[in-house]
Every structure is written in C-alpha cells, then in structure tokens.
Motif scaffolding. Structure first.
Motif, PDB file in Angstrom:
ATOM      1  N   MET A 185       3.942 -53.918  22.775  1.00 20.94           N
ATOM      2  CA  MET A 185       4.158 -55.232  22.162  1.00 20.94           C
ATOM      3  C   MET A 185       2.997 -55.575  21.237  1.00 20.94           C
ATOM      4  O   MET A 185       1.841 -55.258  21.521  1.00 20.94           O
ATOM      5  N   ILE A 186       3.347 -56.184  20.102  1.00 21.10           N
ATOM      6  CA  ILE A 186       2.354 -56.662  19.144  1.00 21.10           C
ATOM      7  C   ILE A 186       2.625 -58.142  18.924  1.00 21.10           C
ATOM      8  O   ILE A 186       3.708 -58.528  18.482  1.00 21.10           O
ATOM      9  N   LEU A 187       1.636 -58.961  19.245  1.00 22.10           N
ATOM     10  CA  LEU A 187       1.833 -60.404  19.308  1.00 22.10           C
ATOM     11  C   LEU A 187       0.864 -61.116  18.369  1.00 22.10           C
ATOM     12  O   LEU A 187      -0.351 -60.889  18.438  1.00 22.10           O
ATOM     13  N   PRO A 188       1.365 -62.011  17.500  1.00 24.35           N
ATOM     14  CA  PRO A 188       0.497 -62.716  16.567  1.00 24.35           C
ATOM     15  C   PRO A 188      -0.080 -64.013  17.125  1.00 24.35           C
ATOM     16  O   PRO A 188      -0.949 -64.622  16.514  1.00 24.35           O
ATOM     17  N   ASN A 189       0.424 -64.454  18.276  1.00 23.94           N
ATOM     18  CA  ASN A 189       0.028 -65.739  18.827  1.00 23.94           C
ATOM     19  C   ASN A 189      -1.244 -65.613  19.660  1.00 23.94           C
ATOM     20  O   ASN A 189      -1.601 -64.522  20.112  1.00 23.94           O
ATOM     21  N   PRO A 190      -1.961 -66.738  19.898  1.00 23.71           N
ATOM     22  CA  PRO A 190      -3.126 -66.689  20.779  1.00 23.71           C
ATOM     23  C   PRO A 190      -2.765 -66.057  22.114  1.00 23.71           C
ATOM     24  O   PRO A 190      -1.644 -66.218  22.609  1.00 23.71           O
ATOM     25  N   PRO A 191      -3.683 -65.301  22.701  1.00 24.45           N
ATOM     26  CA  PRO A 191      -3.323 -64.435  23.824  1.00 24.45           C
ATOM     27  C   PRO A 191      -2.835 -65.175  25.064  1.00 24.45           C
ATOM     28  O   PRO A 191      -3.345 -66.227  25.426  1.00 24.45           O
ATOM     29  N   ALA A 192      -1.822 -64.558  25.696  1.00 22.95           N
ATOM     30  CA  ALA A 192      -1.339 -65.019  26.992  1.00 22.95           C
ATOM     31  C   ALA A 192      -1.874 -64.126  28.100  1.00 22.95           C
ATOM     32  O   ALA A 192      -1.525 -64.308  29.259  1.00 22.95           O
TER      33      ALA A 192
ATOM     34  N   THR B 271       7.822 -54.275  20.028  1.00 19.23           N
ATOM     35  CA  THR B 271       8.465 -55.585  19.966  1.00 19.23           C
ATOM     36  C   THR B 271       7.460 -56.676  19.651  1.00 19.23           C
ATOM     37  O   THR B 271       6.277 -56.581  19.981  1.00 19.23           O
ATOM     38  N   SER B 272       7.967 -57.729  19.010  1.00 25.33           N
ATOM     39  CA  SER B 272       7.175 -58.938  18.810  1.00 25.33           C
ATOM     40  C   SER B 272       7.558 -59.945  19.889  1.00 25.33           C
ATOM     41  O   SER B 272       8.228 -59.623  20.871  1.00 25.33           O
ATOM     42  N   THR B 273       7.170 -61.198  19.718  1.00 24.31           N
ATOM     43  CA  THR B 273       7.235 -62.185  20.794  1.00 24.31           C
ATOM     44  C   THR B 273       8.655 -62.500  21.257  1.00 24.31           C
ATOM     45  O   THR B 273       8.964 -62.428  22.444  1.00 24.31           O
ATOM     46  N   LEU B 274       9.558 -62.863  20.337  1.00 27.52           N
ATOM     47  CA  LEU B 274      10.848 -63.411  20.736  1.00 27.52           C
ATOM     48  C   LEU B 274      11.777 -62.387  21.375  1.00 27.52           C
ATOM     49  O   LEU B 274      12.665 -62.747  22.150  1.00 27.52           O
ATOM     50  N   ASN B 275      11.583 -61.104  21.071  1.00 27.86           N
ATOM     51  CA  ASN B 275      12.437 -60.061  21.657  1.00 27.86           C
ATOM     52  C   ASN B 275      11.815 -59.411  22.891  1.00 27.86           C
ATOM     53  O   ASN B 275      12.407 -58.503  23.478  1.00 27.86           O
ATOM     54  N   LEU B 276      10.655 -59.872  23.300  1.00 33.12           N
ATOM     55  CA  LEU B 276       9.822 -59.139  24.237  1.00 33.12           C
ATOM     56  C   LEU B 276      10.559 -58.700  25.504  1.00 33.12           C
ATOM     57  O   LEU B 276      10.627 -57.510  25.829  1.00 33.12           O
ATOM     58  N   LEU B 277      11.133 -59.632  26.247  1.00 35.50           N
ATOM     59  CA  LEU B 277      11.750 -59.303  27.533  1.00 35.50           C
ATOM     60  C   LEU B 277      13.045 -58.516  27.365  1.00 35.50           C
ATOM     61  O   LEU B 277      13.399 -57.700  28.225  1.00 35.50           O
ATOM     62  N   TYR B 278      13.747 -58.738  26.263  1.00 38.36           N
ATOM     63  CA  TYR B 278      14.963 -57.960  25.997  1.00 38.36           C
ATOM     64  C   TYR B 278      14.617 -56.504  25.712  1.00 38.36           C
ATOM     65  O   TYR B 278      15.285 -55.579  26.193  1.00 38.36           O
ATOM     66  N   VAL B 279      13.563 -56.291  24.924  1.00 36.44           N
ATOM     67  CA  VAL B 279      13.151 -54.917  24.612  1.00 36.44           C
ATOM     68  C   VAL B 279      12.595 -54.234  25.857  1.00 36.44           C
ATOM     69  O   VAL B 279      12.834 -53.037  26.077  1.00 36.44           O
ATOM     70  N   ALA B 280      11.862 -54.970  26.689  1.00 35.82           N
ATOM     71  CA  ALA B 280      11.363 -54.400  27.945  1.00 35.82           C
ATOM     72  C   ALA B 280      12.521 -53.902  28.804  1.00 35.82           C
ATOM     73  O   ALA B 280      12.457 -52.825  29.415  1.00 35.82           O
ATOM     74  N   THR B 281      13.601 -54.672  28.827  1.00 34.36           N
ATOM     75  CA  THR B 281      14.789 -54.288  29.597  1.00 34.36           C
ATOM     76  C   THR B 281      15.454 -53.044  29.010  1.00 34.36           C
ATOM     77  O   THR B 281      15.838 -52.114  29.735  1.00 34.36           O
ATOM     78  N   ILE B 282      15.593 -53.011  27.690  1.00 29.78           N
ATOM     79  CA  ILE B 282      16.209 -51.858  27.024  1.00 29.78           C
ATOM     80  C   ILE B 282      15.351 -50.606  27.230  1.00 29.78           C
ATOM     81  O   ILE B 282      15.878 -49.511  27.476  1.00 29.78           O
ATOM     82  N   ALA B 283      14.019 -50.758  27.145  1.00 30.77           N
ATOM     83  CA  ALA B 283      13.130 -49.616  27.353  1.00 30.77           C
ATOM     84  C   ALA B 283      13.299 -49.048  28.758  1.00 30.77           C
ATOM     85  O   ALA B 283      13.298 -47.821  28.956  1.00 30.77           O
ATOM     86  N   GLU B 284      13.452 -49.945  29.744  1.00 29.03           N
ATOM     87  CA  GLU B 284      13.692 -49.493  31.113  1.00 29.03           C
ATOM     88  C   GLU B 284      15.015 -48.737  31.212  1.00 29.03           C
ATOM     89  O   GLU B 284      15.096 -47.679  31.847  1.00 29.03           O
ATOM     90  N   LYS B 285      16.049 -49.246  30.577  1.00 29.11           N
ATOM     91  CA  LYS B 285      17.363 -48.612  30.615  1.00 29.11           C
ATOM     92  C   LYS B 285      17.343 -47.234  29.951  1.00 29.11           C
ATOM     93  O   LYS B 285      17.937 -46.265  30.464  1.00 29.11           O
ATOM     94  N   LEU B 286      16.672 -47.145  28.814  1.00 30.14           N
ATOM     95  CA  LEU B 286      16.675 -45.899  28.040  1.00 30.14           C
ATOM     96  C   LEU B 286      15.537 -44.955  28.420  1.00 30.14           C
ATOM     97  O   LEU B 286      15.434 -43.865  27.851  1.00 30.14           O
TER      98      LEU B 286
ATOM     99  N   ARG C 281       9.631 -65.865   8.577  1.00 30.21           N
ATOM    100  CA  ARG C 281       8.988 -64.833   7.749  1.00 30.21           C
ATOM    101  C   ARG C 281       7.675 -64.367   8.367  1.00 30.21           C
ATOM    102  O   ARG C 281       7.332 -63.191   8.298  1.00 30.21           O
ATOM    103  N   GLY C 282       6.943 -65.296   8.989  1.00 28.51           N
ATOM    104  CA  GLY C 282       5.686 -64.925   9.626  1.00 28.51           C
ATOM    105  C   GLY C 282       5.851 -63.955  10.775  1.00 28.51           C
ATOM    106  O   GLY C 282       4.893 -63.278  11.173  1.00 28.51           O
ATOM    107  N   ASP C 283       7.073 -63.868  11.325  1.00 29.84           N
ATOM    108  CA  ASP C 283       7.359 -62.916  12.396  1.00 29.84           C
ATOM    109  C   ASP C 283       7.778 -61.555  11.852  1.00 29.84           C
ATOM    110  O   ASP C 283       7.866 -60.591  12.621  1.00 29.84           O
TER     111      ASP C 283
END
Length: 417
Positions: free
Chosen positions: A130-137, A109-124, A11-13
């Motif tokens: 990206m909007i991330l709730p976790n401490p910064p990477a 995209t949020s955290t768990l879908n990040l790389l999948y959405v990046a791939t789809i964005a490249e394709k389309l 739910r927090g995601d």
C-alpha cells in the motif's frame, strides 16, 4: 514484472501513481493503473496502460447531498455518505479490481481501495503493498495522530492510532465481509489492518519526511519516501502561458494563489463574498483556479484573475502565498514552490495537513466552515512575515532535493523480488 496500481478518488489520488508508473516503466516493469472512468485520458496521455473502474468521483462530489456533507466538514459523515452512494457501483468496481489483479504479478493499492485489494490479494495468493498519501495511521509513540493531537505522551499517542484504526474497520467491515463471502472467503472478525501489519505488508507514505518525520519505533516495512511529482504535468520548458495571464502577472505585485483542486468549494456564495471584501479592503492581488469547483458569480475586479486549471510548477513560484484545501498533491506543489500555505480545509486528511503546516510555521490553517474575510486576511499577513517565508523556503529546498519515486521503487523492487 507486471504491477497493477489500484487507486480511486480525486485527481490527487491518481496523479502521484502516474508518476510512480512512469518510474517503474523506466526500470523495465509493465504497469497498469486502474482508476475511475473520468481519468482515462489523463492516465493514457502519459503512455501508461489504463484499466477503467466504474464511477466518477467528480460527479458524485457535485451532488446536492455531497455538497451538504462537505459543508459539515465531518469526514466520517461524508465517508458514510460516499459509501452508501457508491454501493450501486461497488460491485462493478470490485469486479474490475478482481479482473485487473488477475492479470498482474503484484498489487499496489491507495487508500480507498485498501481493504478490497487486501481481500483480492488473499484470494489470488498475490503479494501486495500500500502507498498512502495521507498522514500516517501506523502506530507510534513519537507523536499522536493529527486528528487527536490534544496531548502528547507515549501511551496516549499509541491509543490515538488504535482508535483511528478501530473506527476505519467499523466503517468498512460489513461491506468487506460481504465481499469476502462473494469471493468464497470466510468472513473475519479481526481488524484486517491489524492482519496486514502482522503479515508485514509493505506500507509506503508518499510525503516528505521534512513535513512528518519517520517515527523511530516503526517496523522495517513502514517507510516515508517523499512526494511523487509527475514529470511533464507542469513542464516549465514546454508550457506556454496565455499572454493575458503573463501581462496581468507583470503589471502588479506578486499575487496570492487560491485553488481547491478536485474538491468542490462547499459554499461558492461565501467564497465570492469573501473575495469581494478582500478586493475592496486590501491591495492584494489574487489568482483563482476553479479546478472542480462551480463558481458562477465571482467578482469582476482588476486584482482578481480567474483560470479554469493551473500549471502549478510554473505559476506557484510567481505567487507570494497559496490558499488551498490541503490536499497532499497541492501541498506538495506549494512546498516545492517554496512559498507559504494557508490551508482552508474541508474534510478528510486536509485538516491534518493544516495542523502540520501551522506546527511547522510555514503557514496557517482555517477550517472552511470557519473561514471569514478577516481571518483569511490575518492569515495572509502572517505568511508575509519574514520568519514564515524563510521557513517555507528552507523546507521547500529540502523537499526539492528528495527523490520520493526513486526511494519508493527501491522498496517495491526489494519487497516484490
């Protein structure tokens, strides 16, 4: 403009992105929130368009194997398990992501879908953020990543983020490259997180700068916005508490809130025994919110009140401290209530938030695998010190003065214009 917000997890995601969707809708945008199947009614109850993604994280986290992994407190072990367990539904999830992305103008995209959405964005050939709730990477010289805060000097600090980003890519690259091939894209050797940074993809962190300050050396496409509170989820003007709860609250001192949100308690028997000891040896009162946890054998005691779900905005200000798992959403609610936190972390970003809360002197941190009645009682006593209560109140005042949704929308509209 049609925004597709693509999230997955607990739910927090999901909850913060409903808040963002409502803010975008007020600005005249069309928004679709894609989330797991168990959040359909939650999303649609706010008048937000919902797109169903295959899977149910609540069911997955309650399997015996998942509970076993939660007990270890090892994030990478749990992520590997969740990946393997989710491999059966991942093709359907990816198919859903692709479908909803085809319908939208821009992607978030949020955290768990990040790389999948990046791939789809490249394709389309679509812009994404990206909007991330976790401490910064995002690398910085200012401070180390909370997972590796053993030292603090510029070269070491940068190294901690490089290590984290390397580990994240190793965890995902095989699956991402297989997905790329399925879309007709070439597999890549280069870490896609590095590629996103080089492409200046907008990255927003939806937590308060009063908890983690925005580093001075970040590039302009990185921003700390503030939390995304969801209006109406706990509207104190409309909420009516059960009379039994009102009576219990009125007939004693302020209680300590206990709740682990949408993360199952890894060891219900341990929690029950700790509660028994605390109730027997202290005069503290406790209100326990079950959330997603299954807790069949809780103590029966006049100083313990149990609810299935709680209205954080209404309830937390009526408590003197909160014991919780350290999810970003629950932490935000506790901060807004201006009371101290005791974070009993289980996995993921929770230990990081625990360290940050302790560092800010607004509470304490105890990993779940190390929790006992004694150290929990010690933590409760520390939260009642004047300095801790004062710090929590002052930071809460600052957090309440922020408007994270407004700041995020300003950045999104400028980026996607």
């Amino acid at each position: 403009m049609h925004y597709a917000i693509l999230t997955y997890g607990s739910r927090g995601d999901v909850q913060p992105f409903i808040a963002l969707a409502l803010g975008l809708q007020k600005k005249g945008h069309r928004v679709t929130v894609a989330a797991a199947e168990n959040f359909k009614s939650f999303v649609e109850s706010y008048g937000v368009d919902y797109f169903q993604l295959q899977g149910n994280m609540e069911e997955l986290l309650h399997t015996p194997d998942a509970i076993k992994m939660l007990k270890t407190g090892n994030t990478f072990t749990l992520l590997r398990y969740l990946q393997k367990a989710g491999d059966q539904t991942r093709p359907e999830i990816n198919e859903g992501l692709l479908k909803v992305c085809q319908q939208a103008d821009v992607l978030i995209t949020s955290t768990l879908n990040l790389l999948y959405v990046a791939t789809i964005a490249e394709k389309l050939h679509k812009k994404w953020a990206m909007i991330l709730p976790n401490p910064p990477a995002t690398p910085t010289k200012d401070f180390p990543h909370p997972d590796f805060d053993f030292l603090n000097f510029p070269a070491y600090n940068l190294f901690t983020y490089r290590l984290l980003v390397f580990g994240y890519w190793q965890l995902y690259k095989k699956r991402i490259n297989a997905f790329r091939v399925s879309l007709g894209l070439s597999p890549v050797k280069k870490n896609m997180l590095h590629s996103s940074n080089e492409a200046k993809v907008l990255t927003l962190y939806n937590f308060s700068r009063h908890i983690i300050e925005q580093p001075r050396d970040w590039e302009p496409h990185f921003h700390v916005t503030g939390f995304f509170p969801l209006p109406g989820v706990s509207n104190t003007d409309q909420y009516t508490a059960p009379q039994e709860l009102l009576t219990w609250l009125q007939n004693g001192e302020l209680p300590v809130y206990i709740g682990f949100g949408s993360i199952p308690v890894p060891d219900p028997e341990l929690l029950s025994s700790i509660l028994l000891e605390l109730l027997a040896e202290t005069k503290h009162r406790f209100i326990l919110c079950k959330g997603w946890s299954k807790l069949p054998r809780l103590p029966n005691h006049p100083n313990l009140y149990v609810v299935d779900q709680s209205n954080h905005e209404w309830l937390l200000p009526k408590c003197k401290a909160a014991i919780h798992h350290g999810g970003a959403g629950t932490l935000a609610a506790v901060l807004k209530a201006k009371i101290p936190s005791i974070i009993v972390s289980i996995f993921g970003d929770q230990p990081m938030w625990g360290k940050i809360v302790a560092h800010r002197k607004i509470g304490s941190h105890i990993p779940f695998k190390k929790v006992t009645a004694k150290n929990l009682l010690d933590a409760i006593e520390k939260t009642q010190a004047l300095s801790c209560r004062k710090n929590a109140f002052e930071i809460g005042e600052k957090v309440n003065a922020e408007n994270g949704i407004e700041r995020a929308i300003e950045h999104l509209e400028a980026y996607f214009a």
